[in-house]
Design a protein around this motif. Structure first.
Motif, short mmCIF file in Angstrom:
data_model
loop_
_atom_site.label_atom_id
_atom_site.label_comp_id
_atom_site.label_asym_id
_atom_site.label_seq_id
_atom_site.Cartn_x
_atom_site.Cartn_y
_atom_site.Cartn_z
N PHE A 168 -13.99 -5.90 33.04
CA PHE A 168 -14.51 -6.25 34.37
C PHE A 168 -14.62 -5.01 35.24
O PHE A 168 -15.64 -4.77 35.90
CB PHE A 168 -13.59 -7.27 35.04
CG PHE A 168 -13.82 -7.40 36.52
CD1 PHE A 168 -14.87 -8.16 36.99
CD2 PHE A 168 -12.99 -6.75 37.43
CE1 PHE A 168 -15.10 -8.27 38.37
CE2 PHE A 168 -13.21 -6.86 38.79
CZ PHE A 168 -14.27 -7.61 39.26
N TRP A 169 -13.58 -4.18 35.27
CA TRP A 169 -13.54 -2.99 36.12
C TRP A 169 -14.69 -2.05 35.79
O TRP A 169 -15.39 -1.55 36.67
CB TRP A 169 -12.20 -2.28 35.93
CG TRP A 169 -11.74 -1.44 37.08
CD1 TRP A 169 -10.80 -1.78 38.02
CD2 TRP A 169 -12.15 -0.10 37.40
NE1 TRP A 169 -10.63 -0.74 38.91
CE2 TRP A 169 -11.44 0.30 38.56
CE3 TRP A 169 -13.06 0.80 36.83
CZ2 TRP A 169 -11.60 1.56 39.14
CZ3 TRP A 169 -13.23 2.04 37.42
CH2 TRP A 169 -12.51 2.41 38.56
N VAL A 170 -14.88 -1.80 34.50
CA VAL A 170 -15.93 -0.87 34.06
C VAL A 170 -17.31 -1.42 34.38
O VAL A 170 -18.19 -0.70 34.87
CB VAL A 170 -15.78 -0.58 32.55
CG1 VAL A 170 -17.00 0.17 32.02
CG2 VAL A 170 -14.50 0.21 32.29
N ALA A 171 -17.55 -2.71 34.11
CA ALA A 171 -18.85 -3.31 34.40
C ALA A 171 -19.17 -3.24 35.88
O ALA A 171 -20.30 -2.89 36.27
CB ALA A 171 -18.88 -4.76 33.92
N LEU A 172 -18.20 -3.53 36.72
CA LEU A 172 -18.41 -3.49 38.16
C LEU A 172 -18.67 -2.06 38.63
O LEU A 172 -19.57 -1.80 39.43
CB LEU A 172 -17.18 -4.05 38.87
CG LEU A 172 -17.24 -4.10 40.41
CD1 LEU A 172 -18.18 -5.22 40.85
CD2 LEU A 172 -15.85 -4.32 41.00
N HIS A 173 -17.90 -1.12 38.09
CA HIS A 173 -17.99 0.26 38.55
C HIS A 173 -19.29 0.92 38.11
O HIS A 173 -19.97 1.57 38.90
CB HIS A 173 -16.79 1.05 38.03
CG HIS A 173 -16.65 2.40 38.64
ND1 HIS A 173 -16.26 2.60 39.94
CD2 HIS A 173 -16.87 3.66 38.13
CE1 HIS A 173 -16.24 3.89 40.22
NE2 HIS A 173 -16.60 4.55 39.13
N LYS B 258 -22.90 -6.54 30.52
CA LYS B 258 -23.74 -5.65 29.72
C LYS B 258 -23.50 -4.18 30.09
O LYS B 258 -23.77 -3.28 29.29
CB LYS B 258 -25.22 -5.98 29.91
CG LYS B 258 -25.77 -5.68 31.30
CD LYS B 258 -27.24 -6.06 31.41
CE LYS B 258 -27.80 -5.72 32.80
NZ LYS B 258 -29.23 -6.11 32.91
N TYR B 259 -23.00 -3.94 31.29
CA TYR B 259 -22.72 -2.57 31.71
C TYR B 259 -21.46 -2.00 31.06
O TYR B 259 -21.16 -0.82 31.24
CB TYR B 259 -22.61 -2.51 33.24
CG TYR B 259 -23.87 -2.92 33.94
CD1 TYR B 259 -25.01 -2.12 33.91
CD2 TYR B 259 -23.96 -4.14 34.61
CE1 TYR B 259 -26.18 -2.50 34.53
CE2 TYR B 259 -25.13 -4.54 35.24
CZ TYR B 259 -26.24 -3.71 35.20
OH TYR B 259 -27.40 -4.10 35.82
N ALA B 260 -20.72 -2.84 30.36
CA ALA B 260 -19.54 -2.38 29.62
C ALA B 260 -19.70 -2.72 28.15
O ALA B 260 -18.74 -3.08 27.47
CB ALA B 260 -18.27 -3.02 30.18
N HIS C 21 -10.88 4.55 35.31
CA HIS C 21 -11.97 5.28 35.95
C HIS C 21 -12.54 6.40 35.07
O HIS C 21 -13.70 6.36 34.67
CB HIS C 21 -11.50 5.84 37.29
CG HIS C 21 -12.62 6.18 38.22
ND1 HIS C 21 -12.40 6.61 39.51
CD2 HIS C 21 -13.97 6.16 38.06
CE1 HIS C 21 -13.57 6.83 40.10
NE2 HIS C 21 -14.53 6.57 39.23
N ARG C 22 -11.72 7.40 34.78
CA ARG C 22 -12.24 8.57 34.09
C ARG C 22 -12.48 8.35 32.61
O ARG C 22 -13.49 8.82 32.07
CB ARG C 22 -11.28 9.75 34.29
CG ARG C 22 -11.30 10.32 35.72
CD ARG C 22 -10.06 11.20 35.95
NE ARG C 22 -10.11 11.92 37.21
CZ ARG C 22 -9.81 11.38 38.40
NH1 ARG C 22 -9.44 10.10 38.46
NH2 ARG C 22 -9.86 12.11 39.50
N VAL C 23 -11.57 7.64 31.93
CA VAL C 23 -11.68 7.49 30.48
C VAL C 23 -12.61 6.35 30.09
O VAL C 23 -13.58 6.54 29.35
CB VAL C 23 -10.28 7.30 29.85
CG1 VAL C 23 -10.40 6.95 28.37
CG2 VAL C 23 -9.46 8.57 30.03
N LEU C 24 -12.34 5.13 30.58
CA LEU C 24 -13.12 3.98 30.14
C LEU C 24 -14.48 3.90 30.83
O LEU C 24 -15.49 3.59 30.18
CB LEU C 24 -12.33 2.69 30.38
CG LEU C 24 -11.04 2.54 29.56
CD1 LEU C 24 -10.38 1.20 29.85
CD2 LEU C 24 -11.30 2.71 28.07
#
Length: 254
Positions: free
Chosen positions: A86-91, A131-133, A53-56
């Motif tokens: 996946f987590w970063v792109a979704l978030h 693309k969001y990551a 969450h906070r770093v990536l």
């Protein structure tokens, strides 16, 4: 690229954790249960709340060393919430950019069960754009972790079980399912008007829910976070304590 989310491992992890807990309770050494909160700190705290969450996702500590990021990435994998890419792109691309709108796949506007866990069983590869990551896609380590996400998680579990199944149950399996449901509570209760309060009137339904603020690694101060997503500290008022601040001085030095 494969979607790399948690749906394929959700039921196997839960079933294995329940079976091993029953075996532990009947035949194992219950003194190992103290490792459950230790694993929760490592996986939910350092791995998910800080690493994913906070770093990536939000780059709250941009000066962090590459080695530390890699350690947090692996701990984040063990949260059982999908690969870091996946987590970063979704978030980034769906939760924050379209909070409580149709493209926010785990918003309560789609229904309480969908918000809690059901969303992960409905996702298709075409539903999420990586693309969001894009920054993580440029990192060979992150790309390899994404490609081998399931292998990494199950290999760590298998090796730990072979070394000591009681420790593996308490340090990995039980904290994993605890963290999965903790994050599900954030998705649901922190976006429902029946709970908590708002410090900021912004264009979503995010709420600060004190119980989840204190016991879900600060992520329950959700309205604060949606207003200032780049802040490492999700708390704003003096009594909105963010437990992730415990690790902040150490991570800044690393």
């Amino acid at each position: 690229m494969k979607l790399g989310h948690a749906e394929k491992m959700f039921w196997p992890v839960h079933i294995l954790a329940v079976i091993m807990f029953v075996v532990l309770w009947n035949y194992g050494n219950l003194s190992y249960l103290w490792l459950w909160p230790v694993g929760w700190v490592l996986i939910s705290g350092l791995g998910s709340a800080i690493g994913l969450h906070r770093v990536l996702s939000h780059k709250c500590i941009p000066e962090m060393s590459s080695f530390t990021r890699k350690v947090l990435t692996i701990l984040g994998c063990m949260a059982g919430q999908g690969s870091p890419i996946f987590w970063v792109a979704l978030h980034r691309g769906y939760h924050h950019s379209h909070a409580d709108k149709p493209r926010d796949v785990h918003s309560p506007i789609h229904g309480k069960w969908i918000s809690y866990l059901g969303w992960m069983f409905k996702l298709k590869p075409e539903d999420i754009s990586f693309k969001y990551a894009v920054d993580l896609l440029r990192d060979p380590f992150q790309v390899n972790v994404h490609k081998h996400y399931y292998k990494i998680v199950w290999a760590i579990i298998a090796v730990a079980m072979l070394i000591n199944w009681e420790i593996a149950t308490c340090l990995i399996l039980l904290p994993m399912i605890t963290g999965i449901h903790q994050e599900a509570c954030i998705n649901l209760f922190c976006h429902m008007s029946a709970f908590g309060y708002r410090n900021h009137e912004i264009n979503d339904q995010s709420r600060n829910v004190p119980l989840l603020g204190y016991f879900a690694w600060g992520q329950g101060w959700h309205n604060n976070h949606h207003k200032h997503p780049g802040n490492y500290n999700f708390g704003e008022k003096w009594w909105e304590f963010d437990p992730c601040m415990i690790f902040y001085p150490i991570l800044k030095r690393l």
